[in-house]
Design a protein around this motif. Sequence first.
Motif, PDB file in Angstrom:
ATOM      1  N   ARG A  77       0.854  -1.182   0.000  1.00  0.00           N
ATOM      2  CA  ARG A  77       0.000   0.000   0.000  1.00  0.00           C
ATOM      3  C   ARG A  77       0.888   1.230   0.000  1.00  0.00           C
ATOM      4  N   GLY A  78       0.288   2.380  -0.248  1.00  0.00           N
ATOM      5  CA  GLY A  78       1.096   3.593  -0.259  1.00  0.00           C
ATOM      6  C   GLY A  78       0.348   4.766  -0.849  1.00  0.00           C
ATOM      7  N   MET A  79       1.115   5.779  -1.266  1.00  0.00           N
ATOM      8  CA  MET A  79       0.521   7.026  -1.726  1.00  0.00           C
ATOM      9  C   MET A  79       1.461   7.729  -2.693  1.00  0.00           C
ATOM     10  N   VAL A  80       0.889   8.627  -3.477  1.00  0.00           N
ATOM     11  CA  VAL A  80       1.684   9.479  -4.361  1.00  0.00           C
ATOM     12  C   VAL A  80       1.175  10.911  -4.230  1.00  0.00           C
ATOM     13  N   ILE A  81       2.108  11.863  -4.336  1.00  0.00           N
ATOM     14  CA  ILE A  81       1.760  13.279  -4.431  1.00  0.00           C
ATOM     15  C   ILE A  81       2.425  13.818  -5.689  1.00  0.00           C
ATOM     16  N   LEU A  82       1.620  14.322  -6.607  1.00  0.00           N
ATOM     17  CA  LEU A  82       2.122  14.972  -7.813  1.00  0.00           C
ATOM     18  C   LEU A  82       1.970  16.475  -7.616  1.00  0.00           C
ATOM     19  N   THR A  83       3.065  17.212  -7.702  1.00  0.00           N
ATOM     20  CA  THR A  83       3.030  18.667  -7.600  1.00  0.00           C
ATOM     21  C   THR A  83       3.344  19.253  -8.967  1.00  0.00           C
ATOM     22  N   THR A  84       2.469  20.133  -9.441  1.00  0.00           N
ATOM     23  CA  THR A  84       2.633  20.722 -10.771  1.00  0.00           C
ATOM     24  C   THR A  84       2.606  22.244 -10.672  1.00  0.00           C
ATOM     25  N   TYR A  85       3.215  22.881 -11.680  1.00  0.00           N
ATOM     26  CA  TYR A  85       3.234  24.344 -11.753  1.00  0.00           C
ATOM     27  C   TYR A  85       2.969  24.781 -13.192  1.00  0.00           C
ATOM     28  N   GLY A  86       2.056  25.723 -13.337  1.00  0.00           N
ATOM     29  CA  GLY A  86       1.878  26.388 -14.620  1.00  0.00           C
ATOM     30  C   GLY A  86       1.211  25.581 -15.710  1.00  0.00           C
ATOM     31  N   LEU A  87       0.656  24.420 -15.396  1.00  0.00           N
ATOM     32  CA  LEU A  87      -0.034  23.648 -16.424  1.00  0.00           C
ATOM     33  C   LEU A  87      -1.374  24.304 -16.748  1.00  0.00           C
ATOM     34  N   SER A  88      -1.768  24.224 -18.001  1.00  0.00           N
ATOM     35  CA  SER A  88      -3.094  24.709 -18.373  1.00  0.00           C
ATOM     36  C   SER A  88      -4.150  23.823 -17.729  1.00  0.00           C
ATOM     37  N   ASP A  89      -5.377  24.318 -17.663  1.00  0.00           N
ATOM     38  CA  ASP A  89      -6.460  23.510 -17.104  1.00  0.00           C
ATOM     39  C   ASP A  89      -6.602  22.198 -17.865  1.00  0.00           C
ATOM     40  N   ALA A  90      -6.462  22.267 -19.187  1.00  0.00           N
ATOM     41  CA  ALA A  90      -6.608  21.061 -19.999  1.00  0.00           C
ATOM     42  C   ALA A  90      -5.487  20.068 -19.707  1.00  0.00           C
ATOM     43  N   ALA A  91      -4.248  20.568 -19.630  1.00  0.00           N
ATOM     44  CA  ALA A  91      -3.113  19.679 -19.375  1.00  0.00           C
ATOM     45  C   ALA A  91      -3.199  19.065 -17.982  1.00  0.00           C
ATOM     46  N   PHE A  92      -3.591  19.875 -16.996  1.00  0.00           N
ATOM     47  CA  PHE A  92      -3.724  19.334 -15.642  1.00  0.00           C
ATOM     48  C   PHE A  92      -4.857  18.315 -15.584  1.00  0.00           C
ATOM     49  N   GLU A 121      -5.931  16.384 -17.977  1.00  0.00           N
ATOM     50  CA  GLU A 121      -5.486  15.147 -18.622  1.00  0.00           C
ATOM     51  C   GLU A 121      -4.558  14.356 -17.702  1.00  0.00           C
ATOM     52  N   LEU A 122      -3.651  15.062 -17.028  1.00  0.00           N
ATOM     53  CA  LEU A 122      -2.736  14.402 -16.101  1.00  0.00           C
ATOM     54  C   LEU A 122      -3.502  13.743 -14.961  1.00  0.00           C
ATOM     55  N   GLU A 123      -4.435  14.475 -14.393  1.00  0.00           N
ATOM     56  CA  GLU A 123      -5.219  13.947 -13.277  1.00  0.00           C
ATOM     57  C   GLU A 123      -6.036  12.735 -13.702  1.00  0.00           C
ATOM     58  N   ALA A 124      -6.671  12.811 -14.862  1.00  0.00           N
ATOM     59  CA  ALA A 124      -7.490  11.698 -15.341  1.00  0.00           C
ATOM     60  C   ALA A 124      -6.637  10.465 -15.606  1.00  0.00           C
ATOM     61  N   ARG A 125      -5.458  10.664 -16.200  1.00  0.00           N
ATOM     62  CA  ARG A 125      -4.576   9.536 -16.518  1.00  0.00           C
ATOM     63  C   ARG A 125      -4.104   8.838 -15.253  1.00  0.00           C
ATOM     64  N   TRP A 126      -3.710   9.618 -14.247  1.00  0.00           N
ATOM     65  CA  TRP A 126      -3.223   9.018 -13.005  1.00  0.00           C
ATOM     66  C   TRP A 126      -4.340   8.337 -12.231  1.00  0.00           C
ATOM     67  N   LYS A 127      -5.500   8.943 -12.197  1.00  0.00           N
ATOM     68  CA  LYS A 127      -6.608   8.313 -11.473  1.00  0.00           C
ATOM     69  C   LYS A 127      -7.025   7.013 -12.150  1.00  0.00           C
ATOM     70  N   LEU A 128      -7.008   7.002 -13.474  1.00  0.00           N
ATOM     71  CA  LEU A 128      -7.357   5.785 -14.206  1.00  0.00           C
ATOM     72  C   LEU A 128      -6.350   4.681 -13.901  1.00  0.00           C
ATOM     73  N   TRP A 129      -5.059   5.023 -13.944  1.00  0.00           N
ATOM     74  CA  TRP A 129      -4.027   4.025 -13.646  1.00  0.00           C
ATOM     75  C   TRP A 129      -4.123   3.572 -12.193  1.00  0.00           C
ATOM     76  N   TRP A 130      -4.283   4.518 -11.282  1.00  0.00           N
ATOM     77  CA  TRP A 130      -4.332   4.179  -9.857  1.00  0.00           C
ATOM     78  C   TRP A 130      -5.516   3.262  -9.550  1.00  0.00           C
ATOM     79  N   ASP A 131      -6.679   3.605 -10.064  1.00  0.00           N
ATOM     80  CA  ASP A 131      -7.870   2.806  -9.779  1.00  0.00           C
ATOM     81  C   ASP A 131      -7.766   1.398 -10.351  1.00  0.00           C
ATOM     82  N   ALA A 132      -6.949   1.220 -11.384  1.00  0.00           N
ATOM     83  CA  ALA A 132      -6.763  -0.107 -11.967  1.00  0.00           C
ATOM     84  C   ALA A 132      -5.847  -0.979 -11.119  1.00  0.00           C
ATOM     85  N   HIS A 133      -5.030  -0.350 -10.264  1.00  0.00           N
ATOM     86  CA  HIS A 133      -4.029  -1.105  -9.512  1.00  0.00           C
ATOM     87  C   HIS A 133      -4.196  -1.037  -7.996  1.00  0.00           C
ATOM     88  N   PHE A 134      -4.976  -0.076  -7.507  1.00  0.00           N
ATOM     89  CA  PHE A 134      -5.102   0.111  -6.066  1.00  0.00           C
ATOM     90  C   PHE A 134      -6.558   0.261  -5.664  1.00  0.00           C
TER      91      PHE A 134
END
Length: 250
Positions: free
Chosen positions: A211-226, A228-241
């Motif tokens: 078990r565990g956790m991740v923290i992604l810290t971002t700066y200056g990403l557009s709303d669209a880029a952020f 997409e990043l959030e959706a991709r990580w949540k999709l991957w995370w939910d598939a494995h955790f």
Amino acid sequence: MPEMPSTRDRILVEVTIAAPADAVWEAIRDPAKIHNWFGWDADTLSDEIDFIFARHVRPEETARILHFKGMPDRFEVEARGDTSLLRIVRATAAEAGEENVYDDIVEGWISFVQQLRLALEQHNLGTRRTIYLEGAAKPGGSAPIAALGLTEHSRAPAGNTVRAKLASGDKVDGIAWHRTPFQCGVTVPQWGDGLLIVTDKPTTETSPDGRGMVILTTYGLSDAAFGELEARWKLWWDAHFMKAAEPSCS
């Protein structure tokens, strides 16, 4: 009269920050600035900062020492020329042997101090956006460091180049920021010179595969880029955790 138990100071984390001591001290005293490095984005973040850093502290302004009421930890800031030394110290029982035991609070302090160092050194405490994910591995899986493909990189000394293709689909071309026996931090230029912190927690009877956790810290990403990043990580995370209960930063 019984003797008072003896105590000793244990350094939980100590980092050199390329910023003047006054700037570091202000960063741990001003709630607006604390918001840009402590914890992660959450509806409760402002209330937690107020509780921890405003209502339950005893500051020594001249010495730059911040004591926390109700807990044995304190922040100390020392001037080192144009840089500063920031340490978190815990007063603990003299016979305690906690150094190699996982502790949520200790690992949290380490993560947050490293986020502070990045925020001060590279972003002048500018506005960030974060993604936080936590949970237990699904049957047959593994804890986050291995699941992401970071096992080898998690052992790299701070400052080493890290080039990796994460299991999430992200490419990392940064540097090893910090490491402990339980967590590692890697800078990610693709996230606006952001930071990925991955923490493995000990297995339990209900989470035998890790078990565990991740923290992604971002700066200056557009709303669209952020987004997409959030959706991709949540999709991957939910598939494995498996989803964990909603956590607090403290």
